[in-house]
Motif scaffolding. Structure first.
Motif, PDB file in Angstrom:
ATOM      1  N   ARG A  44      28.180  36.226 -43.481  1.00 24.49           N
ATOM      2  CA  ARG A  44      27.100  36.444 -44.631  1.00 24.49           C
ATOM      3  C   ARG A  44      25.840  36.287 -43.176  1.00 24.49           C
ATOM      4  NH1 ARG A  44      26.112  32.528 -49.418  1.00 24.49           N
ATOM      5  NH2 ARG A  44      25.373  30.447 -48.005  1.00 24.49           N
ATOM      6  N   THR A  98      18.426  41.320 -52.506  1.00 17.42           N
ATOM      7  CA  THR A  98      19.260  40.119 -52.706  1.00 17.42           C
ATOM      8  C   THR A  98      19.075  39.350 -51.350  1.00 17.42           C
ATOM      9  OG1 THR A  98      21.587  40.275 -52.246  1.00 17.42           O
ATOM     10  CG2 THR A  98      20.162  41.469 -50.662  1.00 17.42           C
ATOM     11  N   GLU A  99      19.252  37.975 -52.089  1.00 19.30           N
ATOM     12  CA  GLU A  99      19.383  36.754 -50.844  1.00 19.30           C
ATOM     13  C   GLU A  99      20.278  37.341 -49.519  1.00 19.30           C
ATOM     14  OE1 GLU A  99      19.168  32.081 -51.134  1.00 19.30           O
ATOM     15  OE2 GLU A  99      19.284  33.066 -52.255  1.00 19.30           O
ATOM     16  N   TYR A 100      21.420  37.312 -50.283  1.00 22.50           N
ATOM     17  CA  TYR A 100      21.898  37.728 -48.231  1.00 22.50           C
ATOM     18  C   TYR A 100      23.373  39.294 -48.539  1.00 22.50           C
ATOM     19  CZ  TYR A 100      22.121  32.409 -47.849  1.00 22.50           C
ATOM     20  OH  TYR A 100      21.702  31.089 -47.744  1.00 22.50           O
ATOM     21  N   ASP A 123      26.598  42.889 -51.636  1.00 22.31           N
ATOM     22  CA  ASP A 123      25.034  42.251 -51.723  1.00 22.31           C
ATOM     23  C   ASP A 123      25.285  40.864 -52.416  1.00 22.31           C
ATOM     24  OD1 ASP A 123      25.392  43.551 -54.310  1.00 22.31           O
ATOM     25  OD2 ASP A 123      23.446  44.384 -54.283  1.00 22.31           O
ATOM     26  N   ASP A 124      24.861  40.772 -52.838  1.00 20.72           N
ATOM     27  CA  ASP A 124      25.080  39.641 -53.811  1.00 20.72           C
ATOM     28  C   ASP A 124      25.568  39.344 -54.964  1.00 20.72           C
ATOM     29  OD1 ASP A 124      23.342  37.198 -52.489  1.00 20.72           O
ATOM     30  OD2 ASP A 124      21.877  37.357 -53.033  1.00 20.72           O
TER      31      ASP A 124
END
Length: 150
Positions: A44, A98-100, A123-124
């Protein structure tokens, strides 16, 4: 359930992951290896604004290079360092909100010299952002050997 890793796989993983993390470009992309074997990998990257394009989503070039590095690491787990022959990544949805960003590489074929991997970028929430297929040439340079000639 995935098979237990062998001593040789563990030794290759212990060599490949630090090599990935030591590379300056990979440091800039900022990815984290979550799983790495010869048949499957998952990693990621943080959806960092440094990687954004003009439209505010993760730049396709950043995604492509992230995927190429991870697919190459997965290919190198076969025992020989690999070099990219072809890379196809279909950008299906923008990488936003999305964070990651996650990359999964799954082995499709290992031939005498060519390795082919199926790629999924999510995505997350598990939404499929990109899909593709990457092919690599297995060099003569062994991951656990002194022979570094390609």
């Amino acid at each position: 359930m995935r098979p237990t890793h062998t001593e040789k796989e563990n030794a290759m993983r212990e060599k490949i992951i630090p090599e990935l993390y030591a590379n300056e470009y990979n440091k800039f992309i900022g990815f984290e290896v979550l799983e790495l074997s010869a048949t499957y990998s998952k990693a990621r990257i943080k959806a960092d604004s440094r990687l954004h394009n003009t439209y505010g989503s993760i730049h396709g070039g950043a995604l492509l290079s992230f995927v190429d590095a991870m697919a190459g690491a997965t290919g190198s787990m076969s025992g020989h360092y690999v070099t990219t022959v072809s890379a196809n990544l279909n950008f299906l949805l923008p990488a936003v909100n999305t964070e990651y960003i996650y990359c999964e590489c799954m082995k499709l074929k290992t031939g005498k010299h060519i390795l082919v991997f199926d790629i999924r970028v999510t995505d997350d929430n598990g939404n499929l952002l990109d899909s593709g297929e990457f092919s690599f040439f297995a060099s003569k340079a062994q991951v656990l050997g002194d022979n570094l000639k390609f």
